[in-house]
Design a protein around this motif. Structure first.
Motif, PDB file in Angstrom:
ATOM      1  N   ILE A  21      -0.275 -54.888   6.334  1.00  0.00           N
ATOM      2  CA  ILE A  21      -1.557 -55.262   6.928  1.00  0.00           C
ATOM      3  C   ILE A  21      -1.378 -55.449   8.430  1.00  0.00           C
ATOM      4  N   TYR A  22      -2.317 -54.933   9.208  1.00  0.00           N
ATOM      5  CA  TYR A  22      -2.265 -55.077  10.659  1.00  0.00           C
ATOM      6  C   TYR A  22      -2.582 -56.519  11.056  1.00  0.00           C
ATOM      7  N   ILE A  23      -1.672 -57.136  11.800  1.00  0.00           N
ATOM      8  CA  ILE A  23      -1.957 -58.430  12.410  1.00  0.00           C
ATOM      9  C   ILE A  23      -1.570 -58.342  13.883  1.00  0.00           C
ATOM     10  N   GLY A  24      -2.504 -58.626  14.746  1.00  0.00           N
ATOM     11  CA  GLY A  24      -2.237 -58.645  16.175  1.00  0.00           C
ATOM     12  C   GLY A  24      -2.240 -60.081  16.649  1.00  0.00           C
ATOM     13  N   ARG A  25      -3.419 -60.558  17.043  1.00  0.00           N
ATOM     14  CA  ARG A  25      -3.534 -61.938  17.514  1.00  0.00           C
ATOM     15  C   ARG A  25      -3.674 -62.940  16.385  1.00  0.00           C
ATOM     16  N   THR A  26      -3.819 -62.490  15.151  1.00  0.00           N
ATOM     17  CA  THR A  26      -3.896 -63.415  14.021  1.00  0.00           C
ATOM     18  C   THR A  26      -2.618 -64.248  13.968  1.00  0.00           C
ATOM     19  N   ASP A  27      -2.777 -65.572  13.909  1.00  0.00           N
ATOM     20  CA  ASP A  27      -1.615 -66.464  14.018  1.00  0.00           C
ATOM     21  C   ASP A  27      -1.029 -66.742  12.633  1.00  0.00           C
ATOM     22  N   THR A  28      -0.263 -65.788  12.156  1.00  0.00           N
ATOM     23  CA  THR A  28       0.334 -65.851  10.827  1.00  0.00           C
ATOM     24  C   THR A  28       1.775 -66.354  10.909  1.00  0.00           C
ATOM     25  N   PRO A  29       2.160 -67.311  10.062  1.00  0.00           N
ATOM     26  CA  PRO A  29       3.543 -67.799  10.088  1.00  0.00           C
ATOM     27  C   PRO A  29       4.493 -66.836   9.395  1.00  0.00           C
ATOM     28  N   LEU A  30       5.775 -67.100   9.491  1.00  0.00           N
ATOM     29  CA  LEU A  30       6.779 -66.351   8.738  1.00  0.00           C
ATOM     30  C   LEU A  30       6.563 -66.562   7.246  1.00  0.00           C
ATOM     31  N   SER A  31       6.855 -65.539   6.475  1.00  0.00           N
ATOM     32  CA  SER A  31       6.882 -65.709   5.025  1.00  0.00           C
ATOM     33  C   SER A  31       8.209 -66.363   4.640  1.00  0.00           C
ATOM     34  N   GLN A  32       8.272 -66.863   3.416  1.00  0.00           N
ATOM     35  CA  GLN A  32       9.533 -67.430   2.938  1.00  0.00           C
ATOM     36  C   GLN A  32      10.637 -66.379   2.956  1.00  0.00           C
ATOM     37  N   LYS A  33      10.279 -65.149   2.566  1.00  0.00           N
ATOM     38  CA  LYS A  33      11.243 -64.056   2.595  1.00  0.00           C
ATOM     39  C   LYS A  33      11.681 -63.762   4.023  1.00  0.00           C
TER      40      LYS A  33
END
Length: 216
Positions: A21-33
């Motif tokens: 999935i494209y994320i640019g400015r979306t403030d997504t954290p690291l996944s557990q993996k």
């Protein structure tokens, strides 16, 4: 002449990265993996000892900095954030593949932008501002080796636009937690807005003395 070394490192994986999935400015954290993979890389490779870490303000980068350089001062630089993907944000390739505006964006061109997003030309201008701020800060504070934690798009743009020797951006897409090491001098940057590409980061571990087998 004094050289200033910078390790450009891509952030770790997020759930959006894992799902394509494209994320640019979306403030997504690291996944557990993603966090686990960074810890595994620290066991497998050597990361540089640096004086300061400059990071994109987005969580996936600041969390990467905390894992890779836990005891090092971190400064966020707003212009290190990822490309603004406009209406393509939080959508997968499968969701976009039949859209004409998506196909046009994929064909490229420095003025081409996702609807409501950011063009490559705008990204390059912002990338230059971020690099200039970091390099000047290093020079003013006498810091000879720092790390930059940012996004794949920023790293490939930096390397292809300002790096010597020249490489096509499509060959400069580092894996999560990996990147490139560069060096710049005052005259090189101020006169040519360029840096020299040294190699990749992290480094292969040097075996401990006990790991060697000696033969007589």
């Amino acid at each position: 002449m004094k050289g200033y070394r910078i390790s450009l490192i891509r952030h770790g994986m997020t759930e959006a990265n894992e799902k394509g999935i494209y994320i640019g400015r979306t403030d997504t954290p690291l996944s557990q993996k993603g966090a686990s993979e960074l810890c595994a890389k620290m066991d497998e490779f050597d990361y540089p000892v640096v004086h300061r870490v400059y990071s994109s303000p987005l969580k996936r980068c600041t969390e990467t900095a905390d894992i890779l350089f836990p005891a090092t001062e971190m400064c966020t630089v707003d212009d290190l954030r990822e490309l603004d993907m406009g209406i393509f944000e939080n959508k997968s390739v499968n969701e976009l593949i039949d859209r004409d505006d998506y196909k046009e964006w994929l064909r490229g061109g420095k003025d081409t932008r996702p609807p409501g997003g950011e063009s490559l030309e705008e990204l390059t201008a912002r990338t230059y501002k971020a690099l200039h701020e970091i390099i000047m800060d290093m020079m003013n504070d006498g810091l000879t080796h720092c790390a930059v934690i940012t996004h794949a798009g920023l790293i490939s743009n930096m390397m292809s636009c300002f790096g010597i020797p020249k490489y096509d951006a499509k060959y400069l897409n580092p894996e999560p937690g990996e990147g490139y090491e560069i060096i710049v001098t005052t005259s090189m940057w101020l006169n040519s807005q360029a840096f020299e590409i040294l190699g990749v980061v992290p480094y292969e571990k040097i075996p401990e003395a006990d790991d060697y087998t000696y033969y007589e």
